[in-house]
Design a protein around this motif. Sequence first.
Motif, PDB file in Angstrom:
ATOM      1  N   UNK A  83      43.409  -3.404   4.835  1.00 18.52           N
ATOM      2  CA  UNK A  83      42.167  -4.175   4.929  1.00 18.52           C
ATOM      3  C   UNK A  83      41.918  -4.548   6.382  1.00 18.52           C
ATOM      4  N   UNK A  84      42.945  -5.005   7.067  1.00 19.68           N
ATOM      5  CA  UNK A  84      42.802  -5.382   8.470  1.00 19.68           C
ATOM      6  C   UNK A  84      42.459  -4.174   9.332  1.00 19.68           C
ATOM      7  N   UNK A  85      43.046  -3.017   9.034  1.00 17.46           N
ATOM      8  CA  UNK A  85      42.703  -1.791   9.757  1.00 17.46           C
ATOM      9  C   UNK A  85      41.218  -1.473   9.592  1.00 17.46           C
ATOM     10  N   UNK A  86      40.739  -1.589   8.367  1.00 20.86           N
ATOM     11  CA  UNK A  86      39.332  -1.313   8.102  1.00 20.86           C
ATOM     12  C   UNK A  86      38.437  -2.283   8.865  1.00 20.86           C
ATOM     13  N   UNK A  87      38.778  -3.546   8.866  1.00 22.07           N
ATOM     14  CA  UNK A  87      37.980  -4.546   9.573  1.00 22.07           C
ATOM     15  C   UNK A  87      37.980  -4.252  11.078  1.00 22.07           C
ATOM     16  N   UNK A  88      39.121  -3.912  11.623  1.00 22.32           N
ATOM     17  CA  UNK A  88      39.208  -3.603  13.057  1.00 22.32           C
ATOM     18  C   UNK A  88      38.362  -2.395  13.430  1.00 22.32           C
ATOM     19  N   UNK A  89      38.158  -1.469  12.505  1.00 28.66           N
ATOM     20  CA  UNK A  89      37.425  -0.237  12.796  1.00 28.66           C
ATOM     21  C   UNK A  89      35.955  -0.278  12.415  1.00 28.66           C
ATOM     22  N   UNK A  90      35.494  -1.357  11.826  1.00 33.77           N
ATOM     23  CA  UNK A  90      34.090  -1.493  11.466  1.00 33.77           C
ATOM     24  C   UNK A  90      33.193  -1.308  12.689  1.00 33.77           C
ATOM     25  N   UNK A  91      33.540  -1.938  13.800  1.00 33.63           N
ATOM     26  CA  UNK A  91      32.718  -1.856  15.012  1.00 33.63           C
ATOM     27  C   UNK A  91      32.625  -0.411  15.509  1.00 33.63           C
ATOM     28  N   UNK A  92      33.762   0.299  15.490  1.00 31.16           N
ATOM     29  CA  UNK A  92      33.768   1.702  15.920  1.00 31.16           C
ATOM     30  C   UNK A  92      32.836   2.546  15.056  1.00 31.16           C
ATOM     31  N   UNK A  93      32.880   2.332  13.751  1.00 35.36           N
ATOM     32  CA  UNK A  93      32.022   3.093  12.837  1.00 35.36           C
ATOM     33  C   UNK A  93      30.553   2.777  13.114  1.00 35.36           C
ATOM     34  N   UNK A  94      30.238   1.506  13.343  1.00 35.53           N
ATOM     35  CA  UNK A  94      28.857   1.133  13.679  1.00 35.53           C
ATOM     36  C   UNK A  94      28.400   1.814  14.961  1.00 35.53           C
ATOM     37  N   UNK A  95      29.267   1.848  15.966  1.00 33.38           N
ATOM     38  CA  UNK A  95      28.921   2.488  17.241  1.00 33.38           C
ATOM     39  C   UNK A  95      28.687   3.988  17.054  1.00 33.38           C
ATOM     40  N   UNK A  96      29.541   4.645  16.267  1.00 32.78           N
ATOM     41  CA  UNK A  96      29.374   6.074  16.003  1.00 32.78           C
ATOM     42  C   UNK A  96      28.060   6.346  15.297  1.00 32.78           C
ATOM     43  N   UNK A  97      27.703   5.511  14.333  1.00 32.34           N
ATOM     44  CA  UNK A  97      26.444   5.679  13.610  1.00 32.34           C
ATOM     45  C   UNK A  97      25.250   5.477  14.528  1.00 32.34           C
ATOM     46  N   UNK A  98      25.344   4.507  15.413  1.00 31.26           N
ATOM     47  CA  UNK A  98      24.256   4.253  16.355  1.00 31.26           C
ATOM     48  C   UNK A  98      24.070   5.442  17.284  1.00 31.26           C
ATOM     49  N   UNK A  99      25.166   5.999  17.770  1.00 32.60           N
ATOM     50  CA  UNK A  99      25.081   7.174  18.640  1.00 32.60           C
ATOM     51  C   UNK A  99      24.442   8.350  17.923  1.00 32.60           C
ATOM     52  N   UNK A 100      24.859   8.562  16.647  1.00 28.24           N
ATOM     53  CA  UNK A 100      24.254   9.651  15.857  1.00 28.24           C
ATOM     54  C   UNK A 100      22.758   9.433  15.683  1.00 28.24           C
ATOM     55  N   UNK A 101      22.389   8.186  15.373  1.00 29.77           N
ATOM     56  CA  UNK A 101      20.973   7.875  15.160  1.00 29.77           C
ATOM     57  C   UNK A 101      20.154   8.098  16.427  1.00 29.77           C
ATOM     58  N   UNK A 102      20.768   7.857  17.561  1.00 29.68           N
ATOM     59  CA  UNK A 102      20.073   8.042  18.839  1.00 29.68           C
ATOM     60  C   UNK A 102      20.174   9.466  19.349  1.00 29.68           C
ATOM     61  N   UNK A 103      20.944  10.291  18.646  1.00 32.67           N
ATOM     62  CA  UNK A 103      21.101  11.689  19.018  1.00 32.67           C
ATOM     63  C   UNK A 103      22.090  11.926  20.144  1.00 32.67           C
ATOM     64  N   UNK A 104      22.990  10.969  20.360  1.00 35.79           N
ATOM     65  CA  UNK A 104      23.987  11.106  21.433  1.00 35.79           C
ATOM     66  C   UNK A 104      25.233  11.845  21.013  1.00 35.79           C
ATOM     67  N   UNK A 105      25.405  12.117  19.709  1.00 40.69           N
ATOM     68  CA  UNK A 105      26.622  12.789  19.253  1.00 40.69           C
ATOM     69  C   UNK A 105      26.271  14.106  18.627  1.00 40.69           C
TER      70      UNK A 105
END
Length: 91
Positions: free
Chosen positions: A69-91
């Motif tokens: 659970x703690x691993x998932x919480x720690x990685x939430x921000x990374x997943x949000x950043x990856x999604x934002x990059x995809x949405x902006x077409x950076x990935x």
Amino acid sequence: TIEGLEASGELDAIQAAFVEFGAVQCGFCTPGVIMSAKALLNKYPQPTEEQINEGMAGVLCRCTGHIKVKEAIRNDFRIRQERLKRALGDV
């Protein structure tokens, strides 16, 4: 509710993190754990270990404990950043 986190057919980042890090087991406590994690992340988008411990203190899971659970919480921000990059077409 847990169902309200999903948007446009895509799991919320914290839901995706729970799947990615195997933080779900029997499913009995999962909705409550995810909603508590979401409330924590709304308050602290990149929580410290102490904030995670405090935010999740009232939630009990006999299947996983809180390691995954703690691993998932720690990685939430990374997943949000990856999604934002995809949405902006950076990935």
